[in-house]
Motif scaffolding. Sequence first.
Motif, mmCIF file in Angstrom:
data_model
loop_
_atom_site.group_PDB
_atom_site.id
_atom_site.type_symbol
_atom_site.label_atom_id
_atom_site.label_comp_id
_atom_site.label_asym_id
_atom_site.label_seq_id
_atom_site.Cartn_x
_atom_site.Cartn_y
_atom_site.Cartn_z
ATOM 1 N N GLY A 138 0.781 -1.344 0.052
ATOM 2 C CA GLY A 138 -0.032 0.108 0.066
ATOM 3 C C GLY A 138 0.807 1.408 0.026
ATOM 4 O O GLY A 138 0.646 2.279 -0.606
ATOM 5 N N HIS A 162 -6.515 1.520 -7.932
ATOM 6 C CA HIS A 162 -7.087 1.234 -6.328
ATOM 7 C C HIS A 162 -6.330 0.120 -5.665
ATOM 8 O O HIS A 162 -6.485 -0.208 -4.605
ATOM 9 C CB HIS A 162 -8.533 1.346 -6.414
ATOM 10 N N ASP A 166 -5.599 0.716 1.098
ATOM 11 C CA ASP A 166 -6.754 0.491 1.822
ATOM 12 C C ASP A 166 -7.704 1.600 1.605
ATOM 13 O O ASP A 166 -7.663 2.293 0.455
ATOM 14 C CB ASP A 166 -6.389 0.766 3.050
ATOM 15 N N THR A 167 -9.031 1.577 2.440
ATOM 16 C CA THR A 167 -9.955 2.569 2.127
ATOM 17 C C THR A 167 -9.609 3.690 2.235
ATOM 18 O O THR A 167 -9.990 4.648 1.118
ATOM 19 C CB THR A 167 -11.124 2.340 3.244
ATOM 20 N N ASP A 168 -8.785 4.354 3.157
ATOM 21 C CA ASP A 168 -8.423 5.550 3.010
ATOM 22 C C ASP A 168 -7.583 6.147 1.840
ATOM 23 O O ASP A 168 -7.756 7.087 1.055
ATOM 24 C CB ASP A 168 -7.445 6.115 4.405
ATOM 25 N N ARG A 170 -7.736 4.538 -1.052
ATOM 26 C CA ARG A 170 -8.682 4.588 -2.050
ATOM 27 C C ARG A 170 -9.631 5.949 -2.303
ATOM 28 O O ARG A 170 -9.736 6.664 -2.990
ATOM 29 C CB ARG A 170 -9.672 3.339 -2.348
#
Length: 222
Positions: A138, A162, A166-168, A170
């Motif tokens: 990441g 993407h 992680d979500t943050d 992305r």
Amino acid sequence: MSAPARVHLDGVVALLGTFPALSGFSLTVPTPEVVILRGPNGAGKSTVLNVCSGLVPVQRGTVQILGSNIRVDRRSVRKHLGFLGHRTGLYDDLSVEQNVQLAARASQANIALVGPTLSRVGCDGRLAKLGVAHLSAGQRRRVALASLMVRRVPLWLLDEPHAALDTDGRDLLDEVIREAAVDGTTVLMATHDLDRADRLADRVVTIVGGRVVANDAVAHVS
């Protein structure tokens, strides 16, 4: 006289070995916008991006990127575009900061942008001095994103950008893409993350068997 299209492919045939990955592919992106390439695995999405970047030669057809004829000179346009693919393109033996500095110099961008760009992607401070070989997947993606951002080029080619974030990460990438588009960057992105793609896209191009089967503008509800 109007400016040339950012991306213009007409009747393009491109082979991977003997397999026709593109078999008469045509697409024109005349103005800055976010264009999503959609389609099943093996449809030719990655090949389109590789053709645009000059990494894959063309057997037939027209390929003009930022006004340059890629079939004549596949290297000429590379310093004017940014590519983020499955491989990050980073140098393991250099630090985070050195990698992004190298990207800035390659496109003759302002080296002073390196620090703020690393800060934006969360790779500043002590992390900036760390060797890329020691980063997580990441973190590598974030550094690759910083290397793309710092170049300040008019065309971004993104292949599953993407992935490994992680979500943050992305969410950050989505913000960066939106900001780049507002600043006049054309973004051509292949992705299977359709929910995010639909929120980002100005246009969705569906590819099947190396050809465009749909080219649809996206209406965003404010």
